[in-house]
Structure formats: C-alpha cells, structure tokens
Design a protein around this motif. Sequence first.
Motif, PDB file in Angstrom:
ATOM      1  N   TYR A   1      -6.170   7.691   5.913  1.00 33.43           N
ATOM      2  CA  TYR A   1      -5.655   6.623   6.763  1.00 33.43           C
ATOM      3  C   TYR A   1      -5.013   5.538   5.908  1.00 33.43           C
ATOM      4  O   TYR A   1      -5.509   5.233   4.818  1.00 33.43           O
ATOM      5  N   PHE A   2      -3.939   4.956   6.437  1.00 32.67           N
ATOM      6  CA  PHE A   2      -3.254   3.887   5.700  1.00 32.67           C
ATOM      7  C   PHE A   2      -2.995   2.667   6.567  1.00 32.67           C
ATOM      8  O   PHE A   2      -2.940   2.752   7.801  1.00 32.67           O
ATOM      9  N   ALA A   3      -2.829   1.537   5.880  1.00 29.09           N
ATOM     10  CA  ALA A   3      -2.454   0.244   6.482  1.00 29.09           C
ATOM     11  C   ALA A   3      -3.454  -0.132   7.587  1.00 29.09           C
ATOM     12  O   ALA A   3      -4.657   0.004   7.380  1.00 29.09           O
ATOM     13  N   TRP A   4      -2.955  -0.588   8.737  1.00 32.76           N
ATOM     14  CA  TRP A   4      -3.919  -1.079   9.736  1.00 32.76           C
ATOM     15  C   TRP A   4      -4.728   0.058  10.370  1.00 32.76           C
ATOM     16  O   TRP A   4      -5.813  -0.173  10.907  1.00 32.76           O
TER      17      TRP A   4
ATOM     18  N   TRP B   1       0.183  -7.107   8.776  1.00 31.63           N
ATOM     19  CA  TRP B   1       1.031  -5.991   8.360  1.00 31.63           C
ATOM     20  C   TRP B   1       2.447  -6.207   8.888  1.00 31.63           C
ATOM     21  O   TRP B   1       2.630  -6.552  10.051  1.00 31.63           O
TER      22      TRP B   1
ATOM     23  N   HIS C   1       9.810   2.581  -7.298  1.00 29.74           N
ATOM     24  CA  HIS C   1       9.206   1.767  -6.229  1.00 29.74           C
ATOM     25  C   HIS C   1       7.833   1.310  -6.709  1.00 29.74           C
ATOM     26  O   HIS C   1       7.038   2.113  -7.184  1.00 29.74           O
TER      27      HIS C   1
ATOM     28  N   GLU D   1       0.864  -1.186   0.000  1.00 31.97           N
ATOM     29  CA  GLU D   1       0.000   0.000   0.000  1.00 31.97           C
ATOM     30  C   GLU D   1       0.895   1.229   0.000  1.00 31.97           C
ATOM     31  O   GLU D   1       1.995   1.206   0.557  1.00 31.97           O
TER      32      GLU D   1
ATOM     33  N   ARG E   1      -6.135   2.400   8.560  1.00 34.98           N
ATOM     34  CA  ARG E   1      -7.244   2.448   7.609  1.00 34.98           C
ATOM     35  C   ARG E   1      -8.236   1.317   7.901  1.00 34.98           C
ATOM     36  O   ARG E   1      -9.461   1.543   7.941  1.00 34.98           O
TER      37      ARG E   1
ATOM     38  N   GLN F   1       1.022  16.073   3.379  1.00 38.77           N
ATOM     39  CA  GLN F   1       2.049  15.159   2.854  1.00 38.77           C
ATOM     40  C   GLN F   1       3.458  15.439   3.355  1.00 38.77           C
ATOM     41  O   GLN F   1       4.442  15.053   2.711  1.00 38.77           O
TER      42      GLN F   1
ATOM     43  N   PHE G   1       5.100   3.682   2.416  1.00 36.49           N
ATOM     44  CA  PHE G   1       4.695   2.393   1.850  1.00 36.49           C
ATOM     45  C   PHE G   1       4.503   1.446   3.019  1.00 36.49           C
ATOM     46  O   PHE G   1       5.210   1.547   4.022  1.00 36.49           O
TER      47      PHE G   1
ATOM     48  N   ALA H   1      -2.788  13.061   7.253  1.00 39.19           N
ATOM     49  CA  ALA H   1      -2.699  11.612   7.071  1.00 39.19           C
ATOM     50  C   ALA H   1      -2.219  10.944   8.349  1.00 39.19           C
ATOM     51  O   ALA H   1      -1.398  11.494   9.070  1.00 39.19           O
TER      52      ALA H   1
ATOM     53  N   PRO I   1       4.313   3.080  11.295  1.00 43.55           N
ATOM     54  CA  PRO I   1       5.678   3.203  10.753  1.00 43.55           C
ATOM     55  C   PRO I   1       5.751   2.548   9.374  1.00 43.55           C
ATOM     56  O   PRO I   1       5.107   1.523   9.130  1.00 43.55           O
ATOM     57  N   MET I   2       6.520   3.155   8.499  1.00 42.00           N
ATOM     58  CA  MET I   2       6.569   2.725   7.099  1.00 42.00           C
ATOM     59  C   MET I   2       7.441   1.494   6.918  1.00 42.00           C
ATOM     60  O   MET I   2       8.443   1.309   7.593  1.00 42.00           O
ATOM     61  N   THR I   3       7.052   0.645   5.983  1.00 43.32           N
ATOM     62  CA  THR I   3       7.766  -0.609   5.745  1.00 43.32           C
ATOM     63  C   THR I   3       7.994  -0.869   4.258  1.00 43.32           C
ATOM     64  O   THR I   3       7.887  -1.992   3.778  1.00 43.32           O
ATOM     65  N   GLY I   4       8.306   0.197   3.535  1.00 41.00           N
ATOM     66  CA  GLY I   4       8.566   0.052   2.100  1.00 41.00           C
ATOM     67  C   GLY I   4       9.979  -0.412   1.826  1.00 41.00           C
ATOM     68  O   GLY I   4      10.700  -0.833   2.727  1.00 41.00           O
ATOM     69  N   GLY I   5      10.360  -0.315   0.571  1.00 40.69           N
ATOM     70  CA  GLY I   5      11.731  -0.637   0.159  1.00 40.69           C
ATOM     71  C   GLY I   5      11.934  -2.107  -0.050  1.00 40.69           C
ATOM     72  O   GLY I   5      11.053  -2.916   0.168  1.00 40.69           O
TER      73      GLY I   5
ATOM     74  N   PHE J   1      -0.837   7.115   9.841  1.00 37.25           N
ATOM     75  CA  PHE J   1      -0.363   5.800   9.393  1.00 37.25           C
ATOM     76  C   PHE J   1       0.651   5.211  10.375  1.00 37.25           C
ATOM     77  O   PHE J   1       1.252   5.940  11.145  1.00 37.25           O
TER      78      PHE J   1
ATOM     79  N   ALA K   1       1.122  13.035   8.895  1.00 38.77           N
ATOM     80  CA  ALA K   1       1.646  13.938   7.868  1.00 38.77           C
ATOM     81  C   ALA K   1       0.623  15.046   7.637  1.00 38.77           C
ATOM     82  O   ALA K   1      -0.572  14.784   7.505  1.00 38.77           O
TER      83      ALA K   1
ATOM     84  N   HIS L   1       5.825  14.857   6.875  1.00 39.97           N
ATOM     85  CA  HIS L   1       5.876  14.258   8.212  1.00 39.97           C
ATOM     86  C   HIS L   1       5.843  15.340   9.291  1.00 39.97           C
ATOM     87  O   HIS L   1       6.522  16.360   9.164  1.00 39.97           O
TER      88      HIS L   1
END
Lengths: 152, 152, 87, 87
Positions: free
Chosen positions: C9-12, B137, B82, B52, C14, C63, B123, C79, C83-87, C81, C60, C65
């Motif tokens: 809202y994002f992830a859990w 998650w 990405h 997401e 949301r 947009q 993300f 916004a 902690p971010m877990t991208g990459g 959310f 945020a 932080h």
Amino acid sequence: MTTPTIRVQAEDFDLAAETKILTQGRHDVGAVASFIGLCRGEGDTLNALELEHYPGMAQKQIGTAANAACARWPVDGLTVIHRYGKLYPGDQIVMVVATSRHRDAAFDAARFVMDYLKTDAPFWKKEHRKDGQEANWVDARDSDDAARKRWE
Amino acid sequence: MTTPTIRVQAEDFDLAAETKILTQGRHDVGAVASFIGLCRGEGDTLNALELEHYPGMAQKQIGTAANAACARWPVDGLTVIHRYGKLYPGDQIVMVVATSRHRDAAFDAARFVMDYLKTDAPFWKKEHRKDGQEANWVDARDSDDAARKRWE
Amino acid sequence: MSTPIKLVYFAWLRERVGMGEEVAHLPDSLSTVADVLAWQQSRGEAYAHAFEHLPIIRVALDQTHAHHDEPLGTPAEIAFFPPMTGG
Amino acid sequence: MSTPIKLVYFAWLRERVGMGEEVAHLPDSLSTVADVLAWQQSRGEAYAHAFEHLPIIRVALDQTHAHHDEPLGTPAEIAFFPPMTGG
C-alpha cells in the motif's frame, strides 16, 4: 511581464550558471526547460563552423521572439544566448532556458524561441571542411520553416 | 536503439554533469533538451515535500517511458533521474535530458518522458505546511492526464 | 487455501490501512482486480475506509498497472495506491 | 540626388558583392523593396551575380525584415542577406 535576457557573444556560456540566476532565491519556480545547440562534426568532415551575424539586428530579433514567448505563456524567467565567430565540433552555439510554475509553459517557451530564432534571427553558418575543399554556406532547411509555422 | 539511463535516488543530481556524460567525446549530437522539476514553496506556506515511491516499479515505469521515447524519436542519449524522500522549497525533484542530432527529437523525447512519468510512475507527494496544519497528499491534476494523452 | 500473496500500500491508502505491506491468503473465488478490491472493502473498518472510493484506486499486479476489469491471474505481489503525483 | 543610404551585405551576398557595407545614393524612382533589388542587379557584374536569384534574398529595412512588395520608405540602412541558418 517577464523581461528576457538576451546575449549575442563570441564567448562560451554556462547553462548551469544561467539557470541558477533564474531560480536562485525564489521558490515559485517549479519547472526549468532548456535547450543547447551544439556544433556537429558531420561525420568528422567538419573542421570548423564560421558563424556570421548582423550585429544589433541579431539581438533585436531574438528579443522579439523572447518577448513574444513571455507574452504568450506564463514564463517567470527566460534567457537566450547565441554565439558568433569560429566554432569547432562539440562547441556550444546557442542556449535557451525558460522557467515557469508549470512545465508546459517552460517547454513551450523554450521551443518557441528556438523555432523563431532559426528562421528569423540573422545568423549564417559557413562550413570549413577537413579535406580542404572550399568552404560552403549552410543551406536553410525547409523543416525549420515548418517548425516556425506550427506556432502561428 | 539508445539505452536510457534511469535513476531513482534520494540524493540530489547535477544536470550539467549528466549532460556532459551524454555529449562528451562525440560530435554527432547537435541538440540537448532538458527539464528540471523543482519543489515550489507555494507562497511560502510549504515547509517540506515528502516524496513516497514504489521501489522497483518506479524505476520500471520510468524505464518504459524512456524506452518508448527512444523507439519513437532518433534519440542519441536519454537520462532520467527522480528523487524521493524529504525535499524542501527550491530543491530539485526530477530531471530529464535528451540528446539528438536535431532539436525536434530532443524536445519531444524530453517532454514525452515528463508527461508519462507524471501520470504513470508510482510517486506520491505529501505536503508538510509551515502553519502546522495536518500534512496533506497532493491531488493528481487533470491537466497531467490531458498532457499524457496528447502523445497517443 | 490459496498461496499467500504480498499486498503493498502507498500514500494515503497505506496510512488508512495502517501498514505498508502484509502477506494475505486471498479467497479462491476472486478472479478479477475488481473482486480483490471488493474483498478488501470487507476486511474491517480500516480497509473499508481505505477502499471507500474504488474508482480512484489504482492497482498494480507484480509492478504492472492493471485495470479493475482485468483478470487477477497469479501475481506474487499486488499494490494499491492513489493516482500518482510524481515529477 | 537622394540622401545617401547605408547598404549592408551578409554571408554569400557579402562575398559576391565583395564588401560588407557601402554608402550609396539610390535613384529617386525606387519605391518598393523589389525596386531596390532590381536596381542592385543593374550595378555591374558582381551585383548581377549576387542578386541573381531574387526570391531567396531577404531584405531588412533599418534592421526589420521586409517583404519584396513592401514600400521602401526612408530607411537609413538596408541589409541584404540569404535565408538565415542560426541556432
């Protein structure tokens, strides 16, 4: 421990193909770090680079660096290819690709191999200039010695 | 200063093609450092990863990291891609490629962008398991915060 | 009553709130990010559950932080959310 | 007389010596890498020129780097070359 693949060759190489060999059919690899060294044109003054090497010892020295990287970090795959012979601006000279579960090990292993290879692998570059001046051997750079020392 | 290329997309990417865009027709680039993040199978327990993202802000945050890298090191080219959406074990998630005259700048820029992106780009990964257990998650890793801090 | 603000809202977060975005009128009394988080906790069971562990919630403003102790300002979009877990 | 040893030269050392390799009988008196380098300097004009600046000359015994103060041992091959510039 991972057995690295080392090749010292006149022919060009293909990073994408080498990467595929290390990642294909396995789903434990999360990180692929790679490096390619290219022949620079030196402001359009360079005609060609002549890469001399010590056969046997070149392969052996790269192997020593690659094995040390595999012993130091949890590397899943490591391939190093170094070319010799006459190369032209834009040509590929060297490549390293390291795979691992996590990115730190992959980045460290790739950079470590490049740093050791620069100072310890028996290759020498001679520059042939466009203006017809006598060809000259490239001087070793102090910064390369410093880069190698950061891993000690 | 170099203007980085940033893309946030559902489609797959091709590192070789992106690298070619940065190196083609120019002979001042001596170093290409790159990274690819792949979806791991987690010991064959993972069915799929759902990525997401926060549209707009994701692009903006990656851009901030990429611009900071271009300001800090003499980078000639920098591309970051990405993906988002549903990804499967072995799929490519993220790529960074940095070009420079010398290898240190290329390595540093690529790794810096990856470290910042991990902690600062919006993300989130959700794991769908093969055993049909409820999807979960992914937790943020402390090691990612530590990795980001080493650049401060 | 204040200007309506878009909340996303994002992830859990949301999933717990039960929607990806909404438009809300925030009380005029909210002056920091922390105030907004406390207000979210007061909006019923779903919000109380979503905003249960405030220290791990990231915010945020338009947009960008923002730390919990920062002034709220007059954002058009807020916004929330994990902690971010991208990459 | 000692066993013949293969001597190999690279880059500008090769050019100055005028050959890539040769087989030579080393005097029995040579016991360190430094001794071999001093002996090379004594072998005539081309060698004297090639081995003029000893501190920058690298030596490998049977394809393993050796410092100037190391014992010579009984290598089958000794290589002489300037600092490496690969990568």
